[in-house]
Scaffold this active site. Structure first.
Site, mmCIF file in Angstrom:
data_model
loop_
_atom_site.group_PDB
_atom_site.id
_atom_site.type_symbol
_atom_site.label_atom_id
_atom_site.label_comp_id
_atom_site.label_asym_id
_atom_site.label_seq_id
_atom_site.Cartn_x
_atom_site.Cartn_y
_atom_site.Cartn_z
ATOM 1 N N GLY A 35 0.793 -1.271 0.038
ATOM 2 C CA GLY A 35 0.176 -0.047 -0.061
ATOM 3 C C GLY A 35 0.889 1.359 0.055
ATOM 4 N N ALA A 36 0.353 2.395 0.205
ATOM 5 C CA ALA A 36 1.089 3.676 0.341
ATOM 6 C C ALA A 36 1.860 3.718 1.488
ATOM 7 C CB ALA A 36 -0.178 4.708 0.302
ATOM 8 N N LYS A 53 5.099 -6.708 8.324
ATOM 9 C CA LYS A 53 4.840 -5.233 7.572
ATOM 10 C C LYS A 53 5.980 -4.327 7.792
ATOM 11 C CE LYS A 53 1.144 -1.646 7.914
ATOM 12 N NZ LYS A 53 -0.051 -1.261 8.580
ATOM 13 N N ASP A 149 -11.298 3.352 9.840
ATOM 14 C CA ASP A 149 -11.144 2.925 8.267
ATOM 15 C C ASP A 149 -11.816 1.492 8.282
ATOM 16 O OD1 ASP A 149 -10.672 3.253 5.489
ATOM 17 O OD2 ASP A 149 -8.952 2.129 5.827
#
Length: 355
Positions: A35-36, A53, A149
Site C-alpha cells: 500500500g501507500a 509489515k 477505516d
C-alpha cells in the site's frame, strides 16, 4: 503532523523492550500486499508463521516524521488491544520500521464475499461475522482507540478484515489509520474510505483532504452499519455511485442503503447505527448485545456448520497466494514442530539480509 496525546504521543510511545524482536530470527518470504505506507510479506519467526509489515520511510524529512509517528501509534495500539478478534501482535523492529503479527490464512472478507456472489451469506453467518467485528471494535473503543477505516470491500491493499484458516472467524488486522480519541484535539477529516465513511468526517463546506475537525468514536459505528448491510446483502453499498458520489449523498442528502427488505430487528440495528447524529448511535457494547439477541431468535441450522451455512459444493474459497502455497507445502514437508530453520530457508530469507 497529526500527533496524539497521552499513551500514543510520539514522544511517549517508545517501543517497549518486551515487544522488540531479534531480526536474526525473522525470515521473510513472498510479498502478499503493498500500500501507500507499507509492504506486507509472509514470514517465519521462531518457527511461527507470521505476517511481516515493513513500513515505507518516505522521502522528505516531514514525510519520514509522519510515517514514524504513524508506525509508533500502530505498534502501541496493537500491543495494547489484545483480543481474539484482533490480529495477534508478535513484535516489532526499530530499523527498518517493522510490525510482525500472526499470519491469517483464510483470506480477506472481501474476497470471501466476492466469491459468494451473487448468492448472499446465510443470515446466521453474516451476523456471526458482524459480531466478530463488533467485539473487536468494542475492545478498541474500550482502550480509547478510533479505527477510522472499517470496511470489508476495498479493491486495493490494505485489507483490514481477514479470516482465520477455517474461515469461521473474522479478525481486524490493520490499525494504520487508527488513533487515540481525545476530547479537545482536532483530527484529520476524510480519513478512511469514502463509501464506508461517516458523514461527520466530511466538511460541511467542501471535501478538502486533510481538513481538521472534531469527531469521536461514533464514526466507527456508522462504518460498522455499512459493513453489516454489506454482509447481509453481499452487495457493494451505494451501487451505481462513485466513491465521491456516495460520500456526497451521505453527507449532504442523508442517503443510506435500504433496510426495507430486512427483518425488523436487523433493520433497527442498522438504522440506529447510521443515524446522522453521532450521539444517537449505540456504542459497540450495545451493538454486541443486540446482535447476540438477534442470533438467539434464529432457529439453529440443521446439520450445518454455523459458520458455513450453505452447500460446500457451491463454495469457492479465496485462492491462496503463491507465498501461502509455498508456506503450506513447506509445513507439510517438515512438520509443524520442526526447529531446523535450514529446512525452509529455500522459501524464506533472513530479514537482516533482505533489509
Amino acid at each position: 503532523m497529526e500527533s496524539g496525546t497521552g499513551f500514543f504521543a510520539l514522544e511517549e510511545c517508545r517501543l517497549d523492550p518486551k515487544w522488540l524482536i531479534d531480526p536474526e530470527l525473522l525470515f521473510v518470504g513472498p510479498k502478499i500486499g503493498e500500500g501507500a505506507h507499507a509492504e506486507v510479506y509472509e514470514g517465519k519467526y521462531k518457527n511461527q508463521n507470521v505476517a511481516v509489515k515493513v513500513m515505507h520511510k518516505g522521502d522528505s524529512q516531514e514525510d519520514v516524521a509522519k510515517r514514524e509517528a504513524r508506525y509508533m501509534r500502530e505498534v502501541a495500539m496493537l500491543a495494547r488491544g489484545q483480543h481474539k478478534n484482533l490480529v495477534k501482535f508478535i513484535g516489532a523492529c526499530k530499523e527498518p520500521m517493522v510490525v510482525v503479527t500472526e499470519l491469517l490464512l483464510g483470506g480477506s472478507l472481501r474476497k470471501y464475499l466476492i466469491n459468494m456472489r451473487p448468492r448472499s451469506l446465510e443470515p446466521r453467518v453474516a451476523v456471526g461475522f458482524a459480531l466478530d467485528i463488533a467485539r473487536a471494535m468494542e475492545c478498541l473503543h474500550s482502550h480509547g482507540i478510533i479505527h477510522r477505516d472499517l470496511k470489508p470491500a476495498l479493491v486495493s491493499f490494505p485489507e483490514n478484515l481477514l479470516l482465520t484458516a477455517d474461515q469461521r472467524t473474522v479478525k481486524l488486522v490493520d490499525l494504520g489509520l487508527a488513533r487515540e480519541e481525545t476530547l479537545t484535539e482536532m483530527m484529520t477529516a476524510e480519513t478512511g474510505t469514502y463509501r464506508w465513511m461517516a458523514p461527520e468526517l466530511y466538511s460541511t463546506v467542501t471535501l478538502r483532504h486533510g481538513e481538521k475537525k472534531h469527531y469521536n468514536h461514533k464514526v466507527d459505528v456508522y462504518s460498522f452499519a455499512i459493513v453489516l448491510w454489506e454482509l447481509l446483502h453481499n452487495r457493494l453499498p451505494f451501487e451505481g455511485m462513485s466513491n465521491l458520489q456516495a460520500a456526497y449523498a451521505v453527507a449532504f442528502k442523508n442517503v443510506r442503503p435500504s433496510a426495507d427488505d430486512l427483518p425488523e430487528e436487523l433493520a433497527s440495528i442498522l438504522t440506529s447505527c447510521w443515524k446522522e447524529d453521532p450521539n444517537s448511535r449505540p456504542n459497540f457494547s450495545q451493538i454486541v448485545q443486540m446482535l447476540l439477541h438477534y442470533l438467539s431468535t434464529l432457529s439453529p441450522p440443521e446439520h450445518v456448520n454455523p459458520s458455513c451455512a450453505y452447500s460446500s459444493e457451491n463454495v469457492v474459497l479465496p485462492p491462496e497466494s503463491p507465498g501461502t502455497s509455498s508456506l503450506m507445502a513447506a509445513r507439510d514437508e517438515i512438520g509443524d514442530t520442526t526447529t531446523d530453520e535450514n529446512k525452509w530457508r529455500g522459501f524464506f530469507f533472513c530479514f537482516s539480509q533482505c533489509f
